[in-house]
Motif scaffolding. Structure first.
Motif, PDB file in Angstrom:
ATOM      1  N   GLN A  35      -7.058  24.606 -36.121  1.00  0.00           N
ATOM      2  CA  GLN A  35      -7.234  25.227 -34.811  1.00  0.00           C
ATOM      3  C   GLN A  35      -7.932  24.278 -33.843  1.00  0.00           C
ATOM      4  N   GLY A  36      -8.971  23.598 -34.354  1.00  0.00           N
ATOM      5  CA  GLY A  36      -9.715  22.685 -33.492  1.00  0.00           C
ATOM      6  C   GLY A  36      -8.861  21.557 -32.954  1.00  0.00           C
ATOM      7  N   ARG A  39      -6.054  23.663 -30.324  1.00  0.00           N
ATOM      8  CA  ARG A  39      -6.404  24.585 -29.244  1.00  0.00           C
ATOM      9  C   ARG A  39      -7.067  23.832 -28.093  1.00  0.00           C
ATOM     10  N   PHE A  42     -11.093  22.647 -27.160  1.00  0.00           N
ATOM     11  CA  PHE A  42     -12.028  22.606 -28.290  1.00  0.00           C
ATOM     12  C   PHE A  42     -12.387  21.162 -28.608  1.00  0.00           C
ATOM     13  N   LEU A  52     -14.120  29.554 -32.016  1.00  0.00           N
ATOM     14  CA  LEU A  52     -12.671  29.675 -32.091  1.00  0.00           C
ATOM     15  C   LEU A  52     -12.211  31.130 -32.094  1.00  0.00           C
ATOM     16  N   GLN A  61      -9.175  32.963 -35.984  1.00  0.00           N
ATOM     17  CA  GLN A  61     -10.481  32.672 -36.574  1.00  0.00           C
ATOM     18  C   GLN A  61     -11.147  33.936 -37.087  1.00  0.00           C
TER      19      GLN A  61
END
Length: 214
Positions: A35-36, A39, A42, A52, A61
């Motif tokens: 995700q980091g 997205r 971030f 998140l 998350q």
């Protein structure tokens, strides 16, 4: 009409419960890192994984926290079956419950994430942000205690590994709890989280042969 329910930890084989301990960390860290990396807004040097949970994809998350919490509680049940002490598995279960609460009570947006959020810490901490931090603090303290309590029932080498893992995690959490926004502190906490999950995975794997006897 029939309904399907998830089996309780007591109904699962010990090896299955310990496997949950092996999978929990890679799943949590891998999902957070993915995700980091994908997205917008971030930054690993400025944001912990908790933020998140905000934005259109925040449910990912939230789900990560909830699934990992359940896996951790299952692992605690498995460890309790194969080790004589109850404090360690009990504290690990508290950590799992803390993860569940962290998923329910969302951390506040901060420092540019999600996009459009003002730079710096939140101007005011929300009630759910306060509960998120409180649940995290209790859960993290329980995890440190679990490292020491579970390690006390392992071989000397593994006992020291457990204690060192717990101490390193404590240092990492103390850094972010201080309110510091230094990239070193933020990245240090990411590293501490990885160290703690590695400890749970390797400890669960180490105990797996004992699961054949339970």
């Amino acid at each position: 009409m029939t309904t399907t329910t998830l089996p309780a930890p007591a109904a699962l084989p010990t090896r299955t419960l310990l496997t949950c301990g092996i999978l929990a960390g890679p799943g949590f860290v891998g999902t957070g890192v993915l995700q980091g990396l994908t997205r917008a807004g971030f930054d690993f040097t400025r944001h912990p994984a908790s933020v998140l949970a905000n934005g259109d994809l925040g449910w990912l998350q939230v789900t990560n926290f909830l699934v990992t919490g359940l896996l951790t509680i299952a692992a605690a049940a498995g460890i309790r079956r194969v080790l004589p002490g109850r404090w360690g598995p009990g504290l690990l279960a508290v950590y799992g419950a803390g993860l569940l609460c962290a998923g329910v009570f969302r951390a506040d947006p901060q420092d540019g994430f999600p996009l459009g959020t003002p730079a710096g810490p939140p101007a005011a901490v929300s009630w759910h942000g306060t509960l998120h931090f409180a649940c995290g603090g209790i859960g993290f303290a329980a995890l440190v205690g679990a490292c020491f309590a579970i390690g006390a029932h392992l071989s000397p080498a593994r006992a020291w590994y457990s204690r060192i893992s717990g101490l390193l995690f404590l240092v990492g959490f103390a850094g972010v709890a201080s309110g510091s926004t230094s990239p070193v502190v933020t990245l240090g906490f990411w590293a501490a989280v990885a160290i703690a999950w590695t400890w749970l995975a390797t400890t669960s794997a180490h105990l797996m042969p004992r699961g054949d006897l339970r």
